[in-house]
Design an enzyme around this catalytic site. Sequence first.
Site, PDB file in Angstrom:
ATOM      1  N   TRP A 105       0.752  -1.076  -0.082  1.00  0.00           N
ATOM      2  CA  TRP A 105      -0.079  -0.087  -0.022  1.00  0.00           C
ATOM      3  C   TRP A 105       0.889   1.389  -0.043  1.00  0.00           C
ATOM      4  CZ3 TRP A 105      -4.465  -0.754  -1.986  1.00  0.00           C
ATOM      5  CH2 TRP A 105      -5.044  -1.834  -1.733  1.00  0.00           C
ATOM      6  N   ASP A 176      -1.604   6.424   6.397  1.00  0.00           N
ATOM      7  CA  ASP A 176      -2.512   5.594   6.022  1.00  0.00           C
ATOM      8  C   ASP A 176      -2.904   4.401   7.094  1.00  0.00           C
ATOM      9  OD1 ASP A 176      -4.411   4.002   4.731  1.00  0.00           O
ATOM     10  OD2 ASP A 176      -3.315   3.311   3.166  1.00  0.00           O
ATOM     11  N   LYS A 200     -12.716  -1.943   6.768  1.00  0.00           N
ATOM     12  CA  LYS A 200     -11.965  -2.793   7.533  1.00  0.00           C
ATOM     13  C   LYS A 200     -12.591  -2.722   8.958  1.00  0.00           C
ATOM     14  CE  LYS A 200      -8.623  -2.161   4.250  1.00  0.00           C
ATOM     15  NZ  LYS A 200      -8.594  -3.306   3.615  1.00  0.00           N
TER      16      LYS A 200
HETATM   17  C1  LIG Z   1      -3.695   0.088   3.972  1.00  0.00           C
HETATM   18  C2  LIG Z   1      -4.568   0.276   2.888  1.00  0.00           C
HETATM   19  N1  LIG Z   1      -4.650   1.443   2.195  1.00  0.00           N
HETATM   20  C3  LIG Z   1      -5.296   1.758   1.372  1.00  0.00           C
HETATM   21  C4  LIG Z   1      -6.150   0.745   0.743  1.00  0.00           C
HETATM   22  C5  LIG Z   1      -7.039   0.972  -0.551  1.00  0.00           C
HETATM   23  O1  LIG Z   1      -8.244   1.240  -0.275  1.00  0.00           O
HETATM   24  P1  LIG Z   1      -9.517   1.566  -1.074  1.00  0.00           P
HETATM   25  O2  LIG Z   1      -9.698   0.141  -1.820  1.00  0.00           O
HETATM   26  O3  LIG Z   1     -10.664   1.821  -0.254  1.00  0.00           O
HETATM   27  O4  LIG Z   1      -8.953   2.703  -2.191  1.00  0.00           O
HETATM   28  C6  LIG Z   1      -6.213  -0.411   1.269  1.00  0.00           C
HETATM   29  C7  LIG Z   1      -7.206  -1.684   0.775  1.00  0.00           C
HETATM   30  O5  LIG Z   1      -7.302  -2.521   1.165  1.00  0.00           O
HETATM   31  C8  LIG Z   1      -5.432  -0.636   2.349  1.00  0.00           C
HETATM   32  O6  LIG Z   1      -5.540  -1.854   3.199  1.00  0.00           O
END
Ligand SMILES: Cc1ncc(COP(=O)(O)O)c(C=O)c1O
Length: 362
Positions: A105, A176, A200
């Site tokens: 991520w 994040d 989550k």
């Molecule tokens: C730590 C993290 N950041 C960002 C995201 C991306 O999120 P989204 O699919 O809502 O854009 C996720 C998705 O699993 C994630 O686990």
Amino acid sequence: MTHIYNFSAGPAVLPKEVLTQAAAEMLDWHGSGMSVMEMSHRGPEFMSIYKAAERDLRELLAVPDNYKILFMQGGGLSQNALIPLNLLGHKPAGATIDFIHTGSWSAKSIKEAGKYANVNIAASSTTAVPPQAGWRLTPAADAAYLHMCTNETIDGVEFQPDFDDARLAQRVLVADMSSHILSRVIDVSRYGVIFAGAQKNIGPAGVTIVIIRDDLLGKALPACPSAFDFKLVADNESMYNTPPTYGIYIAGLVFQWLKRQGGVAEMERRAKAKADLLYAALDADDFYQNRVAPQNRSRMNVPFYLKDESGNDAFLAGAKARGLLQLKGHKSVGGMRASIYNAMPIEGVQALVDYLNEFAGR
Ligand SMILES: Cc1ncc(COP(=O)(O)O)c(C=O)c1O
């Protein structure tokens, strides 16, 4: 319905009480005659739901008064673009964003930010959080902010809140926290921006939480879309455009559930107990492996591998037969992954541990 435990990384398990309450209120919310989905976002009914959700989240995370909480759309990934678009307006062209790369991520965040600014990867590892003393940060005067993903959902690497604050003074920290927000006590005042997709630990996909310090508002690049300009969103109590109303309602029910359980400190205690139980079973011998440095093993997302990976399909089929669902690892890393968010009861982790022991022939 057979009893199952859902180990999905997200969208993920929600508290049963919350789903039961939402079902009971589906057609008629509190005698209004309307479903929450049918309410005007500016009407008194929904405004009361929104305000309670904002107030409860502020209380749960002890968010200081000089921070705004935004309920946005677009998910975690969109923040990788929206944060540079919102923070770089007052920076000279050529400003640099520092990143700590700890997995998939943060890698995505780095790639996206490169569209808007120079990017410096100050430290990199996908099996541990690199020790802070070795971070090669841009000189503070040239750095826009420092971005980190404090829990890597795919790689299972979690930061410990042990920053050397003296070295981070003068820096804006952006985190994040999508996959571990509300699972451990944090000091919000250390961060400039915290963001999290809801799917989550908060509620349904479609809501994105942004917590931002007041002085960082109003610094958007001219190209920033108005509906995603943090200042406009904050000035309009997340109603500059229509917010994801039903998702905010469910998030609000989750916040009330968290308060009834004892809040974030209690979630942290439970998360530690659940993670300790699971890692102990994985570490019992070399039948299973988790490849993350022990001090940075995630309490929320636990990737693991069979020593003999030819047994993967049999493992997953046996798990499914026992009602242990969604244990397949992310396609980019393979193996298995158990996500054990706030709403996963310890009984679910115990059922998984029993199966791990059985499959290993212990
Ligand atoms: C730590 C993290 N950041 C960002 C995201 C991306 O999120 P989204 O699919 O809502 O854009 C996720 C998705 O699993 C994630 O686990």
